[in-house]
Motif scaffolding. Structure first.
Motif, PDB file in Angstrom:
ATOM      1  N   VAL A   1       4.374   2.055  -9.488  1.00  0.00           N
ATOM      2  CA  VAL A   1       5.418   1.904 -10.513  1.00  0.00           C
ATOM      3  C   VAL A   1       6.602   1.125  -9.956  1.00  0.00           C
ATOM      4  O   VAL A   1       7.181   0.269 -10.625  1.00  0.00           O
ATOM      5  CB  VAL A   1       5.890   3.279 -11.025  1.00  0.00           C
ATOM      6  N   VAL A   2       6.949   1.439  -8.695  1.00  0.00           N
ATOM      7  CA  VAL A   2       8.052   0.722  -8.057  1.00  0.00           C
ATOM      8  C   VAL A   2       7.674  -0.757  -7.897  1.00  0.00           C
ATOM      9  O   VAL A   2       8.501  -1.651  -8.105  1.00  0.00           O
ATOM     10  CB  VAL A   2       8.392   1.365  -6.690  1.00  0.00           C
ATOM     11  N   ALA A   3       6.402  -1.013  -7.544  1.00  0.00           N
ATOM     12  CA  ALA A   3       5.950  -2.398  -7.424  1.00  0.00           C
ATOM     13  C   ALA A   3       6.119  -3.131  -8.754  1.00  0.00           C
ATOM     14  O   ALA A   3       6.636  -4.260  -8.798  1.00  0.00           O
ATOM     15  CB  ALA A   3       4.484  -2.424  -6.992  1.00  0.00           C
ATOM     16  N   GLY A   4       5.716  -2.484  -9.845  1.00  0.00           N
ATOM     17  CA  GLY A   4       5.874  -3.096 -11.161  1.00  0.00           C
ATOM     18  C   GLY A   4       7.332  -3.380 -11.470  1.00  0.00           C
ATOM     19  O   GLY A   4       7.693  -4.457 -11.951  1.00  0.00           O
ATOM     20  N   LEU A   5       8.182  -2.402 -11.153  1.00  0.00           N
ATOM     21  CA  LEU A   5       9.614  -2.548 -11.409  1.00  0.00           C
ATOM     22  C   LEU A   5      10.205  -3.747 -10.669  1.00  0.00           C
ATOM     23  O   LEU A   5      11.015  -4.500 -11.223  1.00  0.00           O
ATOM     24  CB  LEU A   5      10.338  -1.254 -10.982  1.00  0.00           C
TER      25      LEU A   5
ATOM     26  N   ILE B   1       0.837  -1.198   0.000  1.00  0.00           N
ATOM     27  CA  ILE B   1       0.000   0.000   0.000  1.00  0.00           C
ATOM     28  C   ILE B   1       0.870   1.245   0.000  1.00  0.00           C
ATOM     29  O   ILE B   1       0.548   2.251  -0.618  1.00  0.00           O
ATOM     30  CB  ILE B   1      -0.922   0.033   1.241  1.00  0.00           C
ATOM     31  N   ALA B   2       2.021   1.176   0.690  1.00  0.00           N
ATOM     32  CA  ALA B   2       2.826   2.375   0.869  1.00  0.00           C
ATOM     33  C   ALA B   2       3.740   2.649  -0.320  1.00  0.00           C
ATOM     34  O   ALA B   2       4.174   3.769  -0.523  1.00  0.00           O
ATOM     35  CB  ALA B   2       3.666   2.254   2.139  1.00  0.00           C
TER      36      ALA B   2
ATOM     37  N   LEU C   1       0.075   8.600   5.873  1.00  0.00           N
ATOM     38  CA  LEU C   1      -0.546   7.759   4.844  1.00  0.00           C
ATOM     39  C   LEU C   1      -0.806   8.571   3.583  1.00  0.00           C
ATOM     40  O   LEU C   1      -0.583   8.112   2.452  1.00  0.00           O
ATOM     41  CB  LEU C   1      -1.873   7.190   5.365  1.00  0.00           C
ATOM     42  N   SER C   2      -1.284   9.782   3.789  1.00  0.00           N
ATOM     43  CA  SER C   2      -1.588  10.676   2.683  1.00  0.00           C
ATOM     44  C   SER C   2      -0.310  11.015   1.901  1.00  0.00           C
ATOM     45  O   SER C   2      -0.288  11.002   0.671  1.00  0.00           O
ATOM     46  CB  SER C   2      -2.242  11.921   3.286  1.00  0.00           C
ATOM     47  N   PHE C   3       0.772  11.266   2.636  1.00  0.00           N
ATOM     48  CA  PHE C   3       2.068  11.546   2.010  1.00  0.00           C
ATOM     49  C   PHE C   3       2.537  10.349   1.179  1.00  0.00           C
ATOM     50  O   PHE C   3       2.923  10.497   0.013  1.00  0.00           O
ATOM     51  CB  PHE C   3       3.096  11.877   3.096  1.00  0.00           C
ATOM     52  N   ALA C   4       2.459   9.146   1.787  1.00  0.00           N
ATOM     53  CA  ALA C   4       2.932   7.949   1.080  1.00  0.00           C
ATOM     54  C   ALA C   4       2.160   7.746  -0.226  1.00  0.00           C
ATOM     55  O   ALA C   4       2.729   7.407  -1.260  1.00  0.00           O
ATOM     56  CB  ALA C   4       2.784   6.720   1.975  1.00  0.00           C
ATOM     57  N   ARG C   5       0.854   7.967  -0.167  1.00  0.00           N
ATOM     58  CA  ARG C   5       0.034   7.771  -1.354  1.00  0.00           C
ATOM     59  C   ARG C   5       0.369   8.812  -2.430  1.00  0.00           C
ATOM     60  O   ARG C   5       0.516   8.500  -3.606  1.00  0.00           O
ATOM     61  CB  ARG C   5      -1.444   7.846  -0.962  1.00  0.00           C
ATOM     62  N   SER C   6       0.501  10.081  -2.005  1.00  0.00           N
ATOM     63  CA  SER C   6       0.752  11.160  -2.966  1.00  0.00           C
ATOM     64  C   SER C   6       2.117  11.019  -3.635  1.00  0.00           C
ATOM     65  O   SER C   6       2.260  11.231  -4.830  1.00  0.00           O
ATOM     66  CB  SER C   6       0.698  12.514  -2.268  1.00  0.00           C
ATOM     67  N   VAL C   7       3.117  10.667  -2.844  1.00  0.00           N
ATOM     68  CA  VAL C   7       4.470  10.634  -3.381  1.00  0.00           C
ATOM     69  C   VAL C   7       4.595   9.553  -4.461  1.00  0.00           C
ATOM     70  O   VAL C   7       5.311   9.718  -5.451  1.00  0.00           O
ATOM     71  CB  VAL C   7       5.494  10.433  -2.229  1.00  0.00           C
ATOM     72  N   GLY C   8       3.856   8.466  -4.323  1.00  0.00           N
ATOM     73  CA  GLY C   8       3.982   7.385  -5.289  1.00  0.00           C
ATOM     74  C   GLY C   8       2.923   7.384  -6.373  1.00  0.00           C
ATOM     75  O   GLY C   8       2.923   6.520  -7.234  1.00  0.00           O
ATOM     76  N   GLU C   9       2.004   8.356  -6.320  1.00  0.00           N
ATOM     77  CA  GLU C   9       0.857   8.327  -7.237  1.00  0.00           C
ATOM     78  C   GLU C   9       1.311   8.389  -8.698  1.00  0.00           C
ATOM     79  O   GLU C   9       2.152   9.181  -9.073  1.00  0.00           O
ATOM     80  CB  GLU C   9      -0.093   9.486  -6.925  1.00  0.00           C
ATOM     81  N   PHE C  10       0.728   7.522  -9.513  1.00  0.00           N
ATOM     82  CA  PHE C  10       1.136   7.453 -10.912  1.00  0.00           C
ATOM     83  C   PHE C  10      -0.037   7.696 -11.858  1.00  0.00           C
ATOM     84  O   PHE C  10      -0.017   8.627 -12.655  1.00  0.00           O
ATOM     85  CB  PHE C  10       1.767   6.086 -11.185  1.00  0.00           C
TER      86      PHE C  10
ATOM     87  N   ALA D   1       0.876  -8.343 -10.767  1.00  0.00           N
ATOM     88  CA  ALA D   1       0.871  -6.944 -10.334  1.00  0.00           C
ATOM     89  C   ALA D   1      -0.372  -6.664  -9.504  1.00  0.00           C
ATOM     90  O   ALA D   1      -0.304  -6.019  -8.452  1.00  0.00           O
ATOM     91  CB  ALA D   1       0.912  -6.020 -11.551  1.00  0.00           C
ATOM     92  N   THR D   2      -1.524  -7.163  -9.973  1.00  0.00           N
ATOM     93  CA  THR D   2      -2.779  -6.888  -9.267  1.00  0.00           C
ATOM     94  C   THR D   2      -2.805  -7.569  -7.903  1.00  0.00           C
ATOM     95  O   THR D   2      -3.239  -6.981  -6.909  1.00  0.00           O
ATOM     96  CB  THR D   2      -3.966  -7.362 -10.118  1.00  0.00           C
ATOM     97  N   ILE D   3      -2.316  -8.822  -7.858  1.00  0.00           N
ATOM     98  CA  ILE D   3      -2.280  -9.534  -6.582  1.00  0.00           C
ATOM     99  C   ILE D   3      -1.394  -8.784  -5.591  1.00  0.00           C
ATOM    100  O   ILE D   3      -1.744  -8.596  -4.435  1.00  0.00           O
ATOM    101  CB  ILE D   3      -1.756 -10.977  -6.780  1.00  0.00           C
ATOM    102  N   PHE D   4      -0.244  -8.310  -6.068  1.00  0.00           N
ATOM    103  CA  PHE D   4       0.689  -7.632  -5.158  1.00  0.00           C
ATOM    104  C   PHE D   4       0.074  -6.373  -4.555  1.00  0.00           C
ATOM    105  O   PHE D   4       0.126  -6.181  -3.339  1.00  0.00           O
ATOM    106  CB  PHE D   4       1.989  -7.282  -5.891  1.00  0.00           C
ATOM    107  N   VAL D   5      -0.507  -5.504  -5.389  1.00  0.00           N
ATOM    108  CA  VAL D   5      -0.989  -4.228  -4.845  1.00  0.00           C
ATOM    109  C   VAL D   5      -2.197  -4.412  -3.929  1.00  0.00           C
ATOM    110  O   VAL D   5      -2.533  -3.513  -3.161  1.00  0.00           O
ATOM    111  CB  VAL D   5      -1.321  -3.186  -5.942  1.00  0.00           C
TER     112      VAL D   5
END
Lengths: 278, 246
Positions: free
Chosen positions: A109-113, A104-105, B175-184, A146-150
């Motif tokens: 994109v990093v997860a995909g990588l 979740i954190a 949590l909000s920071f973590a989500r925003s920083v990685g948002e694609f 990818a979907t399972i991981f996220v």
């Protein structure tokens, strides 16, 4: 005096409500409403025409498969992992719980990588997969992975919270009365955690439906082959097919609303059944 | 499922060698992308902390028409696919969109402001959902006691309520920071991905992968991964603190 004693009563009340309503209206309701308007901007026939192309149908099929695989894997994994963490003396439980939050954190994109580095052509298992003639990256298994991981944490975390709340007393009683481990699990644990499993499944489905970043890294986004609904929406929009993009976005939006309604209904139902205080 | 992928990133990045790794994060494009992602995420997390606490307050303390609808609406950014959020916000903020047409200054798609809007949208529910249950459990007796002892409403808020909400607000912020920083998904659509302007770190990783620069992508990814793990550790600490204080 006592009436005025709580902060937020009196003059603050309309201001706070006003600010809260205005914020949600501008930041949430307005975008939500605009999906519907934009989807039908060229009329109803254009909306249905945009939804019935082979590309959309294929993308919808792939998205369904991704959601189903995430649900299937994560319900089993979530229950097993939660049980292991909460009911066995597993070493490193804290570390496991933290690692469980990582999907979740971390940026999708990093997860995909990560999976590209493992299963890509030059990845750790790339040569092995090539000799076995198995394709993961740029193919359906990559999308599923990818979907399972996220969505990995959703069921597990709900079940962990519930197992912790109800405590092991009932299970210990069953064991004392002579039930086997398997019987205890089947007749005591599973019925107790079923609301948490349902609830986690809804969150899993909602997230799986829309996963974009990890899937776009791993799928290669080949139109008609590895393009899921969110990838199709992005591509259509970038190619100035605005109506097509919003037409495809509308069913996903409705499904998102449906998952929220299901969440609220389930929370109410779970509360009535007493086990879950959500 | 989690450990092995993590290991792959770390090994790949460390294989790059220190000087190569430094070069690939310290280029102007990479620096600007990291700056936008981290700076933008901090800013949007701050906005969401203030607004989220106000929304949570309204939902817990007041009764008003449309409240349950509002409560349900809060979860929308969690449930809505990010690509849908991206095209929707992008349309609204385009010069011909509902918002962008009102005034040219509001036409924020393809600008850093648009990136901030997308980040704010996708991370909106976290603070509300973190603060709401704590606010609900706050016992009115404590506030009444403070008031009886002569505290004015403002003092009760500042000295009694706010300290009890602190851990929840910070958790929501993190949590909000973590989500925003990685948002694609939403950012890649609304930003136009202009290097040195609207290109964020996750988009840069994606672009480097498309150019087969796996090492360059992995180095940026390692920075982001470290940030995620630090954020998780901070949340863990906050939750332990909250557990101790009941």
């Amino acid at each position: 005096m006592a009436r005025r004693s709580r902060p937020g009563e009196g003059a603050a009340r309309p201001v706070v409500i006003g600010v809260a309503v205005a914020w949600l209206a501008v930041a949430l309701a307005l975008p939500f409403a605009s999906v519907f308007v934009a989807a039908f901007a060229d009329g109803v026939p254009a909306f249905f025409a945009a939804l019935s192309t082979p590309e959309v149908r294929h993308a919808a099929l792939l998205t369904c498969l991704a959601v189903l695989s995430a649900l299937g894997f994560n319900v089993v994994f979530g229950v097993v992992a939660a049980y292991a963490v909460e009911r066995t003396r597993l070493p490193g439980r804290g570390v496991i719980l933290t690692l469980l939050d990582l999907p979740i954190a971390v940026s999708p994109v990093v997860a995909g990588l990560m999976f590209l580095l493992l299963y890509g052509r030059q990845g750790w298992f790339g040569p092995l997969l090539e000799t076995m003639d198995v394709r993961i990256v740029f193919a359906l298994p990559g999308i599923m992975l990818a979907t399972i991981f996220v969505t990995l944490p959703f069921v597990a975390k709900e079940v962990v919270a519930l197992l912790r709340e109800i405590g092991p007393a009932e299970e210990e009683a069953a064991r004392t009365l002579g039930a086997s481990k398997a019987q205890t699990f089947l007749h005591i644990v599973l019925p107790n955690i079923r609301w948490a499993v349902f609830y986690g499944s809804i969150l899993t489905a909602a997230r799986a439906l829309g996963e974009f970043g990890a899937v776009s890294v791993l799928s290669g986004n080949l139109i008609g082959k590895t393009q899921t609904m969110p990838l199709y929406i992005e591509q259509a929009y970038v190619n100035y097919q605005t109506t097509a993009a919003f037409a495809a976005a509308l069913p996903l939006t409705l499904l998102a609303v449906l998952t929220i309604v299901a969440q609220k209904a389930l929370a109410r139902l779970g509360r009535r059944n007493g086990k879950e205080s959500r | 499922m989690v450990v092995l992928p993590l290991a792959a990133v770390v090994v790949k990045a460390s294989g790059a060698g220190v000087s190569d790794a430094l070069r690939s994060v310290s280029g102007p494009i990479a620096l600007s992308a990291l700056g936008l992602s981290f700076g933008g995420a901090l800013l949007t997390a701050a906005v969401n902390t203030v607004m989220g606490t106000i929304v949570a307050w309204a939902l817990v303390r007041y009764e008003f028409p449309g409240k349950s609808l509002m409560n349900a609406l809060v979860d929308l950014p969690f449930a809505l696919p990010t690509a849908v959020a991206g095209i929707t916000l992008s349309e609204l903020l385009s010069p011909r969109g509902w918002v962008g047409a009102v005034h040219p200054a509001l036409a924020a798609s393809f600008s850093p402001a648009g990136v901030l809007v997308a980040m704010t949208f996708v991370s909106m529910p976290f603070v509300v959902r973190a603060v709401q249950p704590v606010l609900q459990q706050l016992e009115p007796e404590v506030e009444e006691a403070a008031a009886l002892l002569g505290a004015r409403p403002r003092q009760v808020f500042g000295h009694v309520i706010l300290p009890s909400l602190r851990a929840a607000m910070l958790t929501g912020f993190a949590l909000s920071f973590a989500r925003s920083v990685g948002e694609f998904g939403s950012v890649v659509i609304i930003s136009g991905n202009i290097p040195l302007s609207t290109l964020t770190a996750p988009v840069l990783i994606f672009q480097r992968l498309e150019e087969y620069d796996t090492v360059g992508a992995t180095v940026i990814a390692t920075v982001m991964l470290a940030a995620s793990i630090l954020t998780l550790a901070a949340i863990g600490l906050l939750q332990r603190e909250r557990g101790q204080h009941g």
